[in-house]
Design a protein around this motif. Structure first.
Motif, short mmCIF file in Angstrom:
data_model
loop_
_atom_site.label_atom_id
_atom_site.label_comp_id
_atom_site.label_asym_id
_atom_site.label_seq_id
_atom_site.Cartn_x
_atom_site.Cartn_y
_atom_site.Cartn_z
N LYS A 5 0.68 -1.25 -0.18
CA LYS A 5 -0.12 0.06 -0.06
C LYS A 5 0.97 1.26 -0.05
N VAL A 6 1.83 1.49 -0.65
CA VAL A 6 2.87 2.47 -0.85
C VAL A 6 1.86 3.42 -1.59
N SER A 7 2.00 4.74 -1.38
CA SER A 7 1.23 5.91 -2.02
C SER A 7 1.32 5.69 -3.57
N PHE A 8 0.08 6.00 -4.16
CA PHE A 8 0.18 6.07 -5.78
C PHE A 8 1.26 6.90 -6.26
N LEU A 9 1.37 8.24 -5.47
CA LEU A 9 2.11 9.33 -5.97
C LEU A 9 3.76 8.76 -5.82
N SER A 10 4.07 8.25 -4.77
CA SER A 10 5.31 7.73 -4.60
C SER A 10 5.96 6.71 -5.62
N GLN A 11 4.91 5.80 -6.10
CA GLN A 11 5.17 4.95 -7.12
C GLN A 11 5.30 5.65 -8.51
N LEU A 12 4.53 6.65 -8.66
CA LEU A 12 4.99 7.31 -9.95
C LEU A 12 6.05 8.02 -9.80
N ILE A 13 6.44 8.57 -8.90
CA ILE A 13 7.74 9.33 -8.78
C ILE A 13 8.99 8.37 -8.88
N ALA A 14 8.71 7.13 -8.25
CA ALA A 14 9.89 6.14 -8.53
C ALA A 14 10.12 5.62 -9.93
N ASN A 15 8.79 5.37 -10.57
CA ASN A 15 8.98 4.91 -11.93
C ASN A 15 9.52 6.01 -12.92
N TRP A 16 9.22 7.21 -12.70
CA TRP A 16 9.48 8.31 -13.59
C TRP A 16 11.26 8.64 -13.34
N SER A 17 11.64 8.40 -11.91
CA SER A 17 13.06 8.67 -11.73
C SER A 17 13.88 7.41 -12.42
N LEU A 18 13.36 6.25 -12.33
CA LEU A 18 14.14 5.23 -12.81
C LEU A 18 14.52 5.27 -14.26
N THR A 19 13.25 5.63 -15.15
CA THR A 19 13.52 5.90 -16.45
C THR A 19 14.46 6.96 -16.80
N THR A 20 14.33 7.99 -15.93
CA THR A 20 15.18 9.20 -16.56
C THR A 20 16.70 8.99 -16.21
N ILE A 21 16.89 8.32 -15.03
CA ILE A 21 18.30 7.90 -14.84
C ILE A 21 18.83 7.07 -15.88
N SER A 22 18.03 6.21 -16.47
CA SER A 22 18.50 5.24 -17.48
C SER A 22 19.17 6.13 -18.75
N TYR A 23 18.53 7.13 -19.01
CA TYR A 23 18.80 7.47 -20.53
C TYR A 23 20.31 7.98 -20.69
N PRO A 24 21.18 8.85 -19.79
CA PRO A 24 22.33 9.16 -20.02
C PRO A 24 23.18 8.10 -19.93
N LEU A 25 22.95 7.02 -19.03
CA LEU A 25 23.67 5.68 -19.08
C LEU A 25 23.80 4.98 -20.46
N LEU A 26 22.41 4.95 -21.07
CA LEU A 26 22.42 4.32 -22.35
C LEU A 26 23.05 5.30 -23.30
N ILE A 27 23.17 6.43 -23.34
CA ILE A 27 23.91 7.14 -24.28
C ILE A 27 25.30 6.70 -24.08
N LEU A 28 25.79 6.66 -22.85
CA LEU A 28 27.08 6.49 -22.50
C LEU A 28 27.48 4.83 -23.15
N LEU A 29 26.58 4.08 -23.11
CA LEU A 29 26.82 2.73 -23.61
C LEU A 29 26.89 2.81 -25.19
N VAL A 30 26.07 3.48 -25.85
CA VAL A 30 25.94 3.37 -27.36
C VAL A 30 27.38 4.09 -27.71
N MET A 31 27.81 5.20 -27.01
CA MET A 31 29.05 6.01 -27.27
C MET A 31 30.03 4.96 -27.27
N LEU A 32 30.05 4.11 -26.36
CA LEU A 32 31.75 3.28 -25.90
C LEU A 32 31.81 2.05 -26.52
N ALA A 33 30.19 1.55 -26.61
CA ALA A 33 30.20 0.05 -27.38
C ALA A 33 29.59 -0.39 -28.30
N VAL A 34 28.92 0.69 -29.26
CA VAL A 34 28.28 0.38 -30.25
C VAL A 34 28.92 0.88 -31.46
#
Length: 458
Positions: free
Chosen positions: A414-443
């Motif tokens: 029963k974690v609050s709906f708002l906390s779940q939304l913020i966690a989801n948004w934060s996790l996806t946002t963190i991933s983008y610069p790391l994926l850019i770095l992965l493409v830069m170094l490995a692709v």
């Protein structure tokens, strides 16, 4: 310990292949990707439709949440092991074993409809996690290794469209069968039986997938290197994944990619809409996935000559779309909470109040496909060998499932709906610069491969 489905083709794979331009050859990469798309149409596509109703189609989501926790816990383990198992058993046994567990899972909710005992659903969820790990490892190896380098995005979008058509058809099943039950709390037996029939067909269809040694590109070359693995080799290689910097950069994206399902399915679709409308919403949620995968697939294949540049642009587009959609989700989430639940919306009776939440849920489906297609494209650009890619995809699915297991328990507690939304948004946002770095170094760009050849494959 190589599986005889691969061994039976060993002598055949050593003989030279003549070029064959036929678009729909049974042993072409395109046809095999289409076939694995239909396998996933029948099994995980229908599972997605079942989950997308919120609570597995039940008024109380507790049983479904606990079943999904068991599912994603075992999936986290067998997702990582699945690539190694696929390399030992080959595609047919791996896929058939995985598909059969989906039938059991749908059957457990048919049982729950009558007896309201969670135990069967939880056990079936755990078994499904094992099967899903096998299925997705096989699917990932085929989808990332078989396409030619210049068309990986297109092949991924073809697969994703067929797979998510399963969610569309699966969404129609509860919508049609429960259309006259606008006040019903749980779906009827026929809904679960319909899902089981499709899933059973997926088991049979998995035997139509050819061993990799028989799949040949238009120029006569094999689609991937064929090696025969053993348990000790796979155990060592799987352990190395946890020390692989490429996998570590991909870790946040993998964790985020199924983390948002519990929030979207249960706390958006399940909370905001009544039973029959949830089925209708799923038709459009999974339909939006088809649009999203085709759109991002075009960008990742055809937008620029440089593969790295296409990767950068694709990640940038997904990041912008993600920000807009999660921002819209935040605006809606501020209107309700666990302690202030809204009146459930009906597509026929709620008038204009239905439009905004419906568009939001549709947009969540669009973003899911864009995000996951982008990650699969990046994985496919890291290597051309199905043995390596099956392990990469297995790692991705394992981490993805570990995140999902925790997400379902977060909702159960029963974690609050708002906390779940913020966690989801934060996790996806963190991933983008790391994926850019992965493409830069490995692709690498295609012209950096010394043996790269132009191809006319679709």
């Amino acid at each position: 310990m190589g599986f005889d489905g691969n061994q039976e083709c060993e002598s055949e794979s050593t003989s030279p292949q003549l070029p064959n331009k036929s678009l729909f050859r049974y042993n072409s990469p395109l046809v095999q990707v289409i076939l694995i798309g239909f396998v996933c149409f029948c099994c995980p596509g229908m599972f997605n439709a079942l989950s997308g109703m919120g609570g597995g189609g039940q008024v109380d989501p507790t049983a479904a949440n606990n079943a999904n926790t068991a599912l994603y816990t075992t999936f986290a383990v067998f997702g990582i092991l699945g690539g190694g198992i696929y390399n030992i058993l080959g595609p047919r046994l791996t896929l058939a074993a995985g598909c059969s567990t989906y039938v059991l899972y749908a059957g457990s909710f048919l049982y729950y409809n009558h007896y309201k005992h969670q135990s069967f659903a939880i056990v079936a969820g755990g078994v499904l996690g094992i099967g899903a790990g096998l299925l997705w490892a096989g699917e990932g190896a085929i989808m990332t290794a078989y396409p030619p380098a210049q068309r990986k995005g297109m092949y991924i979008s073809i697969f994703w469209s067929i797979f998510n058509m399963g969610g569309v058809i699966g969404g129609l099943i509860p919508f049609i069968l429960n259309y006259d039950r606008s006040e019903a709390a749980s779906v009827n037996d026929a809904t679960y039986i319909g899902f089981m029939c499709f899933m059973g067909a997926g088991v049979g269809l998995s035997f139509a997938i050819l061993p990799a040694s028989k799949v040949v590109r238009d120029d006569g070359s094999p689609c991937t290197k064929i090696t025969y693995s053993k348990v000790s080799t796979e155990a060592i290689e799987i352990w190395k994944l946890f020390l692989n910097w490429k996998m570590l950069l991909m870790f946040p994206a993998a964790w985020a990619s199924n983390f948002f399902y519990s929030y979207q399915f249960t706390n958006v679709n399940g909370v905001l809409f009544n039973l029959r409308t949830r089925g209708l919403n799923n038709v459009f949620y999974w339909g939006a996935q088809m649009i999203g995968s085709v759109g991002i697939g075009y960008v990742l294949d055809l937008s620029f000559k440089s593969r790295r540049k296409r990767g950068f642009v694709g990640i940038g587009i997904v990041a912008l779309v993600s920000t807009g959609i999660w921002g819209g989700g935040l605006a809606k989430q501020l209107d309700y909470s666990r302690n202030n639940l809204p009146t459930k919306l009906d597509f026929k009776e709620s008038g204009s109040d239905f439009a905004g939440p419906f568009i939001l849920y549709f947009s969540y489906g669009l973003l899911d496909a864009m995000f996951q297609s982008m990650v699969y494209w990046i994985i496919g650009a890291l290597a051309d060998d199905s043995e390596i890619l099956s392990r990469y995809v297995g790692f991705y699915k394992g981490v993805q499932s570990a995140g999902a297991a925790i997400a379902w328990q977060i909702d159960t507690h029963k974690v609050s709906f708002l906390s779940q939304l913020i966690a989801n948004w934060s996790l996806t946002t963190i991933s983008y610069p790391l994926l850019i770095l992965l493409v830069m170094l490995a692709v690498k760009d295609e012209d950096e491969f010394p043996d790269s050849k132009p191809t006319t494959s679709l």
